[in-house]
Design a protein around this motif. Structure first.
Motif, PDB file in Angstrom:
ATOM      1  N   THR A   1       3.500 -31.400  18.843  1.00 12.40           N
ATOM      2  CA  THR A   1       3.913 -32.827  19.256  1.00 12.40           C
ATOM      3  C   THR A   1       5.219 -33.097  18.666  1.00 12.40           C
ATOM      4  N   LEU A   2       5.465 -32.697  17.528  1.00 13.51           N
ATOM      5  CA  LEU A   2       6.680 -33.122  16.512  1.00 13.51           C
ATOM      6  C   LEU A   2       7.766 -32.148  17.136  1.00 13.51           C
ATOM      7  N   MET A   3       7.500 -31.114  17.527  1.00 13.84           N
ATOM      8  CA  MET A   3       8.505 -30.116  18.172  1.00 13.84           C
ATOM      9  C   MET A   3       9.053 -30.637  19.275  1.00 13.84           C
ATOM     10  N   ASP A   4       8.067 -31.039  20.362  1.00 12.85           N
ATOM     11  CA  ASP A   4       8.364 -31.532  21.574  1.00 12.85           C
ATOM     12  C   ASP A   4       9.175 -32.669  21.448  1.00 12.85           C
ATOM     13  N   GLU A   5       8.815 -33.422  20.727  1.00 13.07           N
ATOM     14  CA  GLU A   5       9.707 -34.804  20.437  1.00 13.07           C
ATOM     15  C   GLU A   5      11.145 -34.669  19.997  1.00 13.07           C
ATOM     16  N   ALA A   6      11.188 -33.784  18.932  1.00 16.82           N
ATOM     17  CA  ALA A   6      12.400 -33.440  18.236  1.00 16.82           C
ATOM     18  C   ALA A   6      13.065 -32.697  19.587  1.00 16.82           C
ATOM     19  N   HIS A   7      12.683 -31.833  20.304  1.00 14.63           N
ATOM     20  CA  HIS A   7      13.579 -31.284  21.432  1.00 14.63           C
ATOM     21  C   HIS A   7      13.986 -32.299  22.298  1.00 14.63           C
ATOM     22  N   ARG A   8      13.246 -33.382  22.571  1.00 18.01           N
ATOM     23  CA  ARG A   8      13.566 -34.341  23.602  1.00 18.01           C
ATOM     24  C   ARG A   8      14.464 -35.254  23.105  1.00 18.01           C
ATOM     25  N   LEU A   9      14.543 -35.605  21.607  1.00 20.48           N
ATOM     26  CA  LEU A   9      15.344 -36.539  21.042  1.00 20.48           C
ATOM     27  C   LEU A   9      16.748 -35.563  20.888  1.00 20.48           C
ATOM     28  N   GLY A  10      16.835 -34.169  21.205  1.00 15.13           N
ATOM     29  CA  GLY A  10      18.135 -33.562  20.722  1.00 15.13           C
ATOM     30  C   GLY A  10      18.284 -33.145  19.550  1.00 15.13           C
ATOM     31  N   PHE A  11      17.461 -32.912  18.702  1.00 13.62           N
ATOM     32  CA  PHE A  11      17.784 -32.434  17.294  1.00 13.62           C
ATOM     33  C   PHE A  11      18.474 -31.165  17.382  1.00 13.62           C
ATOM     34  N   ARG A  12      19.427 -30.877  16.821  1.00 17.63           N
ATOM     35  CA  ARG A  12      20.236 -29.589  16.846  1.00 17.63           C
ATOM     36  C   ARG A  12      19.546 -28.256  16.815  1.00 17.63           C
ATOM     37  N   SER A  13      18.732 -28.163  15.643  1.00 16.79           N
ATOM     38  CA  SER A  13      18.006 -27.098  15.394  1.00 16.79           C
ATOM     39  C   SER A  13      16.737 -27.384  14.520  1.00 16.79           C
ATOM     40  N   LEU A  14      15.581 -26.514  15.008  1.00 22.63           N
ATOM     41  CA  LEU A  14      14.419 -26.937  14.559  1.00 22.63           C
ATOM     42  C   LEU A  14      14.048 -25.418  13.691  1.00 22.63           C
ATOM     43  N   ASN A  15      13.386 -25.559  12.287  1.00 17.59           N
ATOM     44  CA  ASN A  15      13.207 -24.310  11.792  1.00 17.59           C
ATOM     45  C   ASN A  15      11.708 -24.578  11.283  1.00 17.59           C
ATOM     46  N   LEU A  16      10.939 -23.389  11.466  1.00 15.98           N
ATOM     47  CA  LEU A  16       9.541 -23.340  11.119  1.00 15.98           C
ATOM     48  C   LEU A  16       9.443 -22.616   9.970  1.00 15.98           C
ATOM     49  N   ASP A  17       8.590 -22.772   8.918  1.00 20.03           N
ATOM     50  CA  ASP A  17       8.365 -21.887   7.750  1.00 20.03           C
ATOM     51  C   ASP A  17       7.005 -21.609   7.858  1.00 20.03           C
ATOM     52  N   LEU A  18       6.769 -20.063   7.762  1.00 21.64           N
ATOM     53  CA  LEU A  18       5.665 -19.411   7.737  1.00 21.64           C
ATOM     54  C   LEU A  18       5.457 -18.554   6.173  1.00 21.64           C
TER      55      LEU A  18
END
Length: 471
Positions: free
Chosen positions: A208-225
């Motif tokens: 849900t957060l990633m979908d919203e971040a993409h919609r808002l136009g955040f330049r880059s998303l990182n996931l930690d595993l």
């Protein structure tokens, strides 16, 4: 262990070097080289006065600024965590901390030319999203008042997010404050693993957060595993990776879990019997490389991956990638100012770390002093070795002739002992040395820490138990 993986051309898994018997040779501890010299070389003789002088010297070069703010609070303790943190559900406790951060900013800014642009901002923790929306606004206002924040499109303003402590309103607020990059802690999507590390986090929260971040136009998303956690298996971690690939983050950090319960008390809640074996961890690493490279991610080095169009991959191609205390960074040649408990600053020729307990940090700030606990001023040898290590870890190559020209030394002669130490790694296919040019191979990217250790003149005086395993 799973059946052998059939690898694509250029994938390190296709190399015979991946044979477990050879990799066991490199299964030892070593620094991550977020700095050189590493924090183990920092000395209490480096005082707040030394740090003040270093801040003033930094004005001469007029490099841009990078600000790191440490927010130590978490509502819950994750058992694997090795961060400097304070577990509490009371957000009111953050108010006096924010007031002291304001004082620290004022003390720091006294020594800085604050006309220098702030190209990079990073909030880490702990859990920065522990703060209320009003507290986040207050902190940004104070940073802007003391240092002058940027609205330039190329700025890199990032914040670490616990998806359990944020929602779509949080993301909209962060965007309004000027953040354009997010890092989301996931660790593992398997409910059994999440229970073992005290971090229940359904995939829907992250998605849900990633979908919203993409919609808002955040330049880059990182996931930690993290691989190597209790109850993980190669098959279960592969399933997590497949789900993460579906989420399509721009960057991924896939860390090797370092089980050091003697140093980090929360890890004592993890049962040794539930930890995967070394061979199982090695299999997870193989699967990570296979799945992510097949999905089109570039292996930046060590545990970092990025899509080819991400700024991290672009910076590596352009030779401007940098290492700092948050890992790989696309903004080279910034002076890093660390704010808050345990935060570390990196100036051109100095490192300084703040006091690591909240009580001692508060006491120093309340006395009107910078909270410096220890640090180091680099000598010429440190500076030369730092550049060699950083370029090797960032570019995956090292041009000794360029070092010779820049430092007016014969770099091949200067680093002859390092070249001798790399002979076995060259034999094992981790690095290709041709004259003055060192080129890291695909499998060498996984073991870049080992290659960098050859250039570390301070390593013999340090103990292995302060570092995590390389593989």
């Amino acid at each position: 262990m799973p059946a052998p993986i059939h690898s694509a051309p250029g994938n390190p898994l296709a190399s015979p070097v991946w044979a477990p018997d050879r990799l066991h040779r490199y299964a030892k501890s070593g620094p991550r080289y977020t700095s050189y010299p590493t924090a183990l070389s920092f000395d209490a003789a480096f005082t707040a006065d030394e740090f003040s002088a270093a801040l003033q010297r930094s004005n001469e070069a007029q490099r841009p600024l990078s600000l790191y703010v440490h927010v130590p609070f978490c509502r819950k303790v994750c058992f694997y965590c090795a961060c400097n943190k304070i577990a509490t559900k009371n957000t009111a406790l953050a108010a006096p901390y924010l007031a002291r951060l304001d004082t620290e900013m004022a003390l720091t800014a006294q020594h800085l030319d604050t006309r220098r642009p702030v190209e990079q901002l990073h909030w880490g923790g702990g859990t920065p999203t522990f703060l209320t929306l009003d507290q986040m606004s207050e902190l940004v206002d104070k940073l802007d008042a003391h240092f002058g924040l940027s609205d330039a499109p190329e700025r890199d303003y990032a914040i670490e997010i616990d998806p359990r402590e944020a929602d779509v309103l949080t993301l909209r607020h962060l965007q309004s404050l000027g953040f354009n990059r997010l890092s989301l802690g996931v660790q593992d999507l398997d409910p059994r693993v999440q229970k073992a590390i005290n971090r229940p986090q359904p995939r829907a929260l992250t998605e849900t957060l990633m979908d919203e971040a993409h919609r808002l136009g955040f330049r880059s998303l990182n996931l930690d595993l993290i691989y190597g956690l209790p109850r993980q298996t190669p098959d279960s971690f592969a399933q997590t990776l497949r789900q993460v690939i579906e989420l399509n983050p721009a960057r991924l950090s896939v860390f090797n879990y370092a089980h050091l319960p003697q140093r980090f008390p929360p890890q004592r809640r993890i049962l040794d019997a539930e930890l995967p074996s070394h061979n199982e961890k090695l299999a997870m690493l193989r699967i990570t490389i296979e799945l992510l490279t097949t999905a089109g991610y570039v292996h930046i080095g060590m545990d970092h991956f990025a899509r080819p169009d991400d700024s991290l991959a672009i910076a590596q191609r352009h030779g401007t990638l940098q290492r700092n205390f948050q890992g790989y960074s696309s903004h080279a040649q910034c002076d890093l100012i660390g704010l808050g408990v345990s935060a570390i600053s990196r100036l051109n020729d100095s490192y300084a770390q703040n006091k690591s307990t909240l009580e001692h940090y508060e006491a120093a700030i309340d006395q009107g002093q910078l909270a410096t606990q220890r640090g180091i001023r680099l000598c010429r040898d440190d500076l030369l070795r730092r550049e060699a290590i950083e370029r090797l870890m960032c570019d995956m190559r090292l041009d000794l002739s360029a070092l010779s020209e820049r430092w007016q030394v014969d770099a091949q002669d200067y680093f002859q002992s390092a070249l001798n130490a790399l002979e076995q790694a060259q034999h094992d296919g981790l690095i290709d040395i041709r004259g003055s040019l060192l080129e890291v191979t695909p499998v060498g990217r996984l073991l870049i820490r080992h290659l960098a250790m050859a250039f570390d003149a301070r390593l013999l005086s340090q103990t292995d138990n302060h570092y995590s395993n390389i593989v």
